[in-house]
Design a protein around this motif. Structure first.
Motif, PDB file in Angstrom:
ATOM      1  N   LEU A  71      39.886 -18.999 -31.298  1.00  0.00           N
ATOM      2  CA  LEU A  71      40.610 -18.189 -32.274  1.00  0.00           C
ATOM      3  C   LEU A  71      39.649 -17.410 -33.182  1.00  0.00           C
ATOM      4  O   LEU A  71      39.888 -16.244 -33.500  1.00  0.00           O
ATOM      5  CB  LEU A  71      41.549 -19.063 -33.108  1.00  0.00           C
ATOM      6  CG  LEU A  71      42.430 -18.335 -34.119  1.00  0.00           C
ATOM      7  CD1 LEU A  71      43.311 -17.288 -33.447  1.00  0.00           C
ATOM      8  CD2 LEU A  71      43.290 -19.349 -34.875  1.00  0.00           C
ATOM      9  N   ILE A  72      38.563 -18.035 -33.579  1.00  0.00           N
ATOM     10  CA  ILE A  72      37.552 -17.353 -34.393  1.00  0.00           C
ATOM     11  C   ILE A  72      37.019 -16.139 -33.636  1.00  0.00           C
ATOM     12  O   ILE A  72      36.910 -15.038 -34.188  1.00  0.00           O
ATOM     13  CB  ILE A  72      36.410 -18.315 -34.786  1.00  0.00           C
ATOM     14  CG1 ILE A  72      36.913 -19.342 -35.806  1.00  0.00           C
ATOM     15  CG2 ILE A  72      35.196 -17.543 -35.327  1.00  0.00           C
ATOM     16  CD1 ILE A  72      35.981 -20.522 -36.019  1.00  0.00           C
ATOM     17  N   MET A  73      36.714 -16.330 -32.378  1.00  0.00           N
ATOM     18  CA  MET A  73      36.187 -15.218 -31.575  1.00  0.00           C
ATOM     19  C   MET A  73      37.259 -14.141 -31.383  1.00  0.00           C
ATOM     20  O   MET A  73      36.971 -12.946 -31.451  1.00  0.00           O
ATOM     21  CB  MET A  73      35.659 -15.743 -30.247  1.00  0.00           C
ATOM     22  CG  MET A  73      34.437 -16.632 -30.422  1.00  0.00           C
ATOM     23  SD  MET A  73      33.804 -17.299 -28.882  1.00  0.00           S
ATOM     24  CE  MET A  73      32.772 -15.928 -28.352  1.00  0.00           C
ATOM     25  N   GLN A  74      38.480 -14.577 -31.175  1.00  0.00           N
ATOM     26  CA  GLN A  74      39.610 -13.652 -31.022  1.00  0.00           C
ATOM     27  C   GLN A  74      39.779 -12.821 -32.301  1.00  0.00           C
ATOM     28  O   GLN A  74      39.885 -11.594 -32.240  1.00  0.00           O
ATOM     29  CB  GLN A  74      40.857 -14.501 -30.768  1.00  0.00           C
ATOM     30  CG  GLN A  74      42.030 -13.851 -30.130  1.00  0.00           C
ATOM     31  CD  GLN A  74      43.092 -14.910 -29.827  1.00  0.00           C
ATOM     32  OE1 GLN A  74      42.968 -15.675 -28.891  1.00  0.00           O
ATOM     33  NE2 GLN A  74      44.121 -14.967 -30.646  1.00  0.00           N
ATOM     34  N   ASP A  75      39.788 -13.499 -33.447  1.00  0.00           N
ATOM     35  CA  ASP A  75      39.967 -12.824 -34.736  1.00  0.00           C
ATOM     36  C   ASP A  75      38.835 -11.839 -35.040  1.00  0.00           C
ATOM     37  O   ASP A  75      39.038 -10.861 -35.756  1.00  0.00           O
ATOM     38  CB  ASP A  75      40.054 -13.842 -35.881  1.00  0.00           C
ATOM     39  CG  ASP A  75      41.370 -14.606 -35.901  1.00  0.00           C
ATOM     40  OD1 ASP A  75      42.279 -14.271 -35.111  1.00  0.00           O
ATOM     41  OD2 ASP A  75      41.470 -15.557 -36.707  1.00  0.00           O
ATOM     42  N   ASN A  76      37.650 -12.141 -34.526  1.00  0.00           N
ATOM     43  CA  ASN A  76      36.488 -11.286 -34.771  1.00  0.00           C
ATOM     44  C   ASN A  76      36.240 -10.301 -33.631  1.00  0.00           C
ATOM     45  O   ASN A  76      35.225  -9.605 -33.629  1.00  0.00           O
ATOM     46  CB  ASN A  76      35.242 -12.152 -35.013  1.00  0.00           C
ATOM     47  CG  ASN A  76      35.279 -12.814 -36.363  1.00  0.00           C
ATOM     48  OD1 ASN A  76      34.885 -12.227 -37.356  1.00  0.00           O
ATOM     49  ND2 ASN A  76      35.807 -14.039 -36.428  1.00  0.00           N
ATOM     50  N   ASN A  77      37.163 -10.285 -32.678  1.00  0.00           N
ATOM     51  CA  ASN A  77      37.093  -9.377 -31.529  1.00  0.00           C
ATOM     52  C   ASN A  77      35.747  -9.448 -30.808  1.00  0.00           C
ATOM     53  O   ASN A  77      35.118  -8.429 -30.513  1.00  0.00           O
ATOM     54  CB  ASN A  77      37.401  -7.937 -31.963  1.00  0.00           C
ATOM     55  CG  ASN A  77      37.746  -7.065 -30.776  1.00  0.00           C
ATOM     56  OD1 ASN A  77      38.285  -7.546 -29.778  1.00  0.00           O
ATOM     57  ND2 ASN A  77      37.421  -5.784 -30.863  1.00  0.00           N
ATOM     58  N   ILE A  78      35.302 -10.688 -30.572  1.00  0.00           N
ATOM     59  CA  ILE A  78      34.064 -10.889 -29.813  1.00  0.00           C
ATOM     60  C   ILE A  78      34.359 -11.763 -28.596  1.00  0.00           C
ATOM     61  O   ILE A  78      35.261 -12.603 -28.625  1.00  0.00           O
ATOM     62  CB  ILE A  78      32.944 -11.516 -30.680  1.00  0.00           C
ATOM     63  CG1 ILE A  78      33.395 -12.844 -31.303  1.00  0.00           C
ATOM     64  CG2 ILE A  78      32.483 -10.542 -31.758  1.00  0.00           C
ATOM     65  CD1 ILE A  78      32.308 -13.571 -32.074  1.00  0.00           C
ATOM     66  N   HIS A  79      33.614 -11.536 -27.545  1.00  0.00           N
ATOM     67  CA  HIS A  79      33.791 -12.305 -26.312  1.00  0.00           C
ATOM     68  C   HIS A  79      32.614 -13.237 -26.056  1.00  0.00           C
ATOM     69  O   HIS A  79      32.756 -14.236 -25.356  1.00  0.00           O
ATOM     70  CB  HIS A  79      33.994 -11.364 -25.123  1.00  0.00           C
ATOM     71  CG  HIS A  79      35.276 -10.593 -25.234  1.00  0.00           C
ATOM     72  ND1 HIS A  79      36.477 -11.112 -24.817  1.00  0.00           N
ATOM     73  CD2 HIS A  79      35.551  -9.381 -25.765  1.00  0.00           C
ATOM     74  CE1 HIS A  79      37.441 -10.238 -25.060  1.00  0.00           C
ATOM     75  NE2 HIS A  79      36.900  -9.175 -25.642  1.00  0.00           N
ATOM     76  N   LYS A  80      31.457 -12.893 -26.619  1.00  0.00           N
ATOM     77  CA  LYS A  80      30.247 -13.698 -26.464  1.00  0.00           C
ATOM     78  C   LYS A  80      29.723 -14.047 -27.855  1.00  0.00           C
ATOM     79  O   LYS A  80      29.804 -13.228 -28.773  1.00  0.00           O
ATOM     80  CB  LYS A  80      29.167 -12.931 -25.709  1.00  0.00           C
ATOM     81  CG  LYS A  80      29.544 -12.549 -24.299  1.00  0.00           C
ATOM     82  CD  LYS A  80      28.376 -11.896 -23.590  1.00  0.00           C
ATOM     83  CE  LYS A  80      28.432 -10.403 -23.820  1.00  0.00           C
ATOM     84  NZ  LYS A  80      27.448  -9.666 -23.021  1.00  0.00           N
TER      85      LYS A  80
END
Length: 141
Positions: free
Chosen positions: A48-57
């Motif tokens: 979710l953190i990565m999703q919210d920050n629009n990052i995949h790596k």
């Protein structure tokens, strides 16, 4: 020792896999089941953190987010997704009189450490909060 690379898709798959295994659990060690729950919630929050920050790596994250993604602390992870105030965890003592909180509950489960005076209610209360988070994550991840 180098860390293994895990991307957002890995966190999502781990969350889904561990949540499914936890939900279908019917035999075996309750500590093993709890450990699945811990890692399920941890992976779901990291996804979710990565999703919210629009990052995949992770390499795409800023330094603060990289540090948070390296954490096992449920409070730290929940804070990053603006949910820290919605879930309450009570710290409790172990059989060795160490204090268990959101950053080390997974260790208690991993090493099968008993709560002080074998007060299983400490564990059931902690697990109840983790189940609430797991169920919420199923809606948002």
């Amino acid at each position: 020792m180098a860390k293994l690379r895990a991307d957002r898709k890995n966190y999502k798959k781990a969350f889904t896999t561990h949540a499914d295994a936890y939900d279908k659990w019917n035999i075996g060690s309750p500590y093993s089941q709890r450990l699945l729950l811990c890692y399920c919630v941890e992976c779901g929050l990291k996804c979710l953190i990565m999703q919210d920050n629009n990052i995949h790596k992770i390499s795409q994250a800023d330094d603060e987010t990289v540090k948070i993604l390296g954490s096992h602390d449920f409070k730290v992870l929940l804070k990053k997704v603006n949910q820290a105030g919605n879930y309450t965890f009570k710290s409790f003592p172990t059989e060795y009189n160490d204090t268990v909180g959101t950053s080390d509950y997974h260790q208690l489960c991993r090493y099968s450490i008993a709560p002080a005076n074998k007060q299983i209610t400490y564990l059931t209360e902690f697990d109840s909060t983790l189940v609430q988070i797991k169920d919420w994550l199923k809606e948002v991840v």
